[in-house]
Design an enzyme around this catalytic site. Sequence first.
Site, PDB file in Angstrom:
ATOM      1  N   TRP A  47     -11.788  -2.102  -8.047  1.00 21.40           N
ATOM      2  CA  TRP A  47     -12.576  -1.748  -9.244  1.00 21.40           C
ATOM      3  C   TRP A  47     -13.347  -0.448  -9.015  1.00 21.40           C
ATOM      4  CZ3 TRP A  47     -11.429  -4.186 -13.583  1.00 21.40           C
ATOM      5  CH2 TRP A  47     -10.993  -5.524 -13.531  1.00 21.40           C
ATOM      6  N   ASP A  49       0.835  -1.209   0.000  1.00 28.22           N
ATOM      7  CA  ASP A  49       0.000   0.000   0.000  1.00 28.22           C
ATOM      8  C   ASP A  49       0.869   1.258   0.000  1.00 28.22           C
ATOM      9  OD1 ASP A  49      -2.345   1.425   0.002  1.00 28.22           O
ATOM     10  OD2 ASP A  49      -2.749   1.165   2.139  1.00 28.22           O
ATOM     11  N   GLY A  50       0.306   2.334  -0.520  1.00 30.85           N
ATOM     12  CA  GLY A  50       0.962   3.643  -0.438  1.00 30.85           C
ATOM     13  C   GLY A  50       1.596   4.137  -1.731  1.00 30.85           C
ATOM     14  N   ARG A  80      -5.168  -2.423   8.741  1.00 28.32           N
ATOM     15  CA  ARG A  80      -6.370  -3.197   8.408  1.00 28.32           C
ATOM     16  C   ARG A  80      -6.019  -4.228   7.336  1.00 28.32           C
ATOM     17  NH1 ARG A  80      -8.073   2.218   6.842  1.00 28.32           N
ATOM     18  NH2 ARG A  80      -7.354   2.615   4.720  1.00 28.32           N
ATOM     19  N   ARG A 137       0.333   7.810  -2.293  1.00 30.30           N
ATOM     20  CA  ARG A 137       0.932   8.800  -1.393  1.00 30.30           C
ATOM     21  C   ARG A 137       2.414   9.000  -1.713  1.00 30.30           C
ATOM     22  NH1 ARG A 137      -1.556   5.928   3.749  1.00 30.30           N
ATOM     23  NH2 ARG A 137      -1.998   4.399   2.111  1.00 30.30           N
ATOM     24  N   SER A 141      -8.190  -5.105   4.776  1.00 35.64           N
ATOM     25  CA  SER A 141      -8.765  -4.768   3.469  1.00 35.64           C
ATOM     26  C   SER A 141      -9.145  -6.013   2.664  1.00 35.64           C
ATOM     27  CB  SER A 141      -7.812  -3.870   2.663  1.00 35.64           C
ATOM     28  OG  SER A 141      -7.503  -2.695   3.378  1.00 35.64           O
ATOM     29  N   GLU A 149     -12.212  -4.782  -4.493  1.00 34.51           N
ATOM     30  CA  GLU A 149     -12.721  -3.445  -4.160  1.00 34.51           C
ATOM     31  C   GLU A 149     -12.037  -2.353  -4.996  1.00 34.51           C
ATOM     32  OE1 GLU A 149     -12.022  -5.836  -1.806  1.00 34.51           O
ATOM     33  OE2 GLU A 149     -14.177  -6.188  -1.687  1.00 34.51           O
ATOM     34  N   ARG A 153     -12.197   2.284  -8.031  1.00 32.89           N
ATOM     35  CA  ARG A 153     -11.388   3.473  -8.329  1.00 32.89           C
ATOM     36  C   ARG A 153     -11.769   4.038  -9.707  1.00 32.89           C
ATOM     37  NH1 ARG A 153      -5.438   2.661  -5.619  1.00 32.89           N
ATOM     38  NH2 ARG A 153      -6.223   1.826  -3.645  1.00 32.89           N
ATOM     39  N   LEU A 170      10.823 -20.675  -4.544  1.00 36.79           N
ATOM     40  CA  LEU A 170       9.915 -19.761  -3.836  1.00 36.79           C
ATOM     41  C   LEU A 170       8.576 -19.868  -4.548  1.00 36.79           C
ATOM     42  CD1 LEU A 170       9.591 -17.142  -1.876  1.00 36.79           C
ATOM     43  CD2 LEU A 170       9.804 -15.864  -3.997  1.00 36.79           C
ATOM     44  N   HIS A 197       2.246   3.781  -9.136  1.00 40.67           N
ATOM     45  CA  HIS A 197       1.949   2.357  -9.391  1.00 40.67           C
ATOM     46  C   HIS A 197       3.078   1.698 -10.169  1.00 40.67           C
ATOM     47  CE1 HIS A 197      -1.821   2.628  -7.475  1.00 40.67           C
ATOM     48  NE2 HIS A 197      -2.396   3.402  -8.377  1.00 40.67           N
TER      49      HIS A 197
HETATM   50  C1  IPE Z   1      -5.328  -2.858  -0.339  1.00 37.62           C
HETATM   51  O1  IPE Z   1      -4.992  -1.512  -0.473  1.00 37.62           O
HETATM   52  C2  IPE Z   1      -5.342  -3.526  -1.671  1.00 37.62           C
HETATM   53  C3  IPE Z   1      -4.047  -3.695  -2.319  1.00 37.62           C
HETATM   54  C4  IPE Z   1      -2.880  -3.385  -1.803  1.00 37.62           C
HETATM   55  C5  IPE Z   1      -4.081  -4.280  -3.631  1.00 37.62           C
HETATM   56  P1  IPE Z   1      -6.114  -0.381  -0.605  1.00 37.62           P
HETATM   57  O2  IPE Z   1      -5.392   0.903  -0.684  1.00 37.62           O
HETATM   58  O3  IPE Z   1      -7.046  -0.714  -1.696  1.00 37.62           O
HETATM   59  O4  IPE Z   1      -6.884  -0.546   0.795  1.00 37.62           O
HETATM   60  P2  IPE Z   1      -7.840   0.452   1.573  1.00 37.62           P
HETATM   61  O5  IPE Z   1      -8.812   0.987   0.568  1.00 37.62           O
HETATM   62  O6  IPE Z   1      -6.967   1.545   2.122  1.00 37.62           O
HETATM   63  O7  IPE Z   1      -8.455  -0.365   2.658  1.00 37.62           O
HETATM   64  C1  IPE Z   2      -1.471   0.434  -3.391  1.00 39.21           C
HETATM   65  O1  IPE Z   2      -1.311   1.805  -3.430  1.00 39.21           O
HETATM   66  C2  IPE Z   2      -1.775  -0.146  -4.754  1.00 39.21           C
HETATM   67  C3  IPE Z   2      -3.134  -0.692  -4.852  1.00 39.21           C
HETATM   68  C4  IPE Z   2      -4.048  -0.641  -3.946  1.00 39.21           C
HETATM   69  C5  IPE Z   2      -3.461  -1.359  -6.089  1.00 39.21           C
HETATM   70  P1  IPE Z   2      -2.537   2.805  -3.343  1.00 39.21           P
HETATM   71  O2  IPE Z   2      -2.939   3.206  -4.712  1.00 39.21           O
HETATM   72  O3  IPE Z   2      -3.630   2.263  -2.505  1.00 39.21           O
HETATM   73  O4  IPE Z   2      -1.818   4.022  -2.602  1.00 39.21           O
HETATM   74  P2  IPE Z   2      -2.490   5.036  -1.580  1.00 39.21           P
HETATM   75  O5  IPE Z   2      -3.123   4.247  -0.499  1.00 39.21           O
HETATM   76  O6  IPE Z   2      -3.484   5.841  -2.380  1.00 39.21           O
HETATM   77  O7  IPE Z   2      -1.338   5.865  -1.100  1.00 39.21           O
HETATM   78 MG    MG Z   3      -4.093   2.414  -0.520  1.00 38.46          MG
END
Ligand code: IPE
Ligand code: IPE
Ligand code: MG
Length: 234
Positions: free
Chosen positions: A64, A15-16, A185, A19, A187, A62, A66, A126, A32
């Site tokens: 989808w 995640d992140g 969390r 940001r 997710s 979930e 976006r 692996l 990404h």
């Molecule tokens: C969880 O991250 C899904 C993936 C890393 C693919 P999200 O960014 O979608 O999760 P939420 O929306 O913060 O819970």
């Molecule tokens: C994780 O990064 C990638 C996916 C969920 C696919 P995010 O796109 O959720 O990044 P943030 O949470 O917006 O920073």
């Molecule tokens: Mg995220």
Amino acid sequence: MSPDSTPRHIAIIMDGNGRWAQERGLSRQDGHRAGVENIRRIVEGCVEMGVGYLTVYAFSTENWARPEEEVNVLISLLGEAIVRQTPILHEEGVRIRHLGSLDRLPQHQQAAVRAALDLTKENDRLVLSAAYNYGGRAEILQAVRRMIEDGLRPEDVTEERFGEYLYTAGLPDPDLILRTAGEMRLSNYLIWQAAYAEYWSTPVYWPDFGKEHLAQAIADYGRRKRKFGGLLKE
Ligand code: IPE
Ligand code: IPE
Ligand code: MG
């Protein structure tokens, strides 16, 4: 052989990316791209540190929700990565597995995923599982539907049998679930399999998450006392 203090199976919530990009004045797409690139580094780290199973959350059911443009970017980056990385991973003895449904993915990608699974199926250095178009609740529901179709009787529905209907059939449960970017969390990730996993979270954004962070997570894991509801043996 790796010591008992090394998790056999690590599952990561990457995640992140958004940001990370925002802080650098870049587009979410750039985030990404950097995130998908980073998977390689962590695969390598897992091989070096003796982790047998790595599962990465690449795209959730979930996600989808976006904006369409972002969904398209993610799907195409992940598709490119599958095509580009499969021969390299194969060379390194990595077995690729897919957790999730191929249904909503473009036809050519479905074929690429199937080819990757098939090409690498004998590898055992692996096991890299990609949770791609994955949701824990969807996984449980498809298992229940298939059990009903197979005519299982109530007494046949044991935890072991249920596990054979999940996308993760044959994989050990994750020992360590690691999440980047600070959220605490799941997710909808591996909600059945995570029953006794250890959790670890870092504020570091996924594209910056390196082998040193992985080593830290593994070291912290090694100091945890897992009890599985019982009492610790002296
Ligand atoms: C969880 O991250 C899904 C993936 C890393 C693919 P999200 O960014 O979608 O999760 P939420 O929306 O913060 O819970
Ligand atoms: C994780 O990064 C990638 C996916 C969920 C696919 P995010 O796109 O959720 O990044 P943030 O949470 O917006 O920073
Ligand atoms: Mg995220």
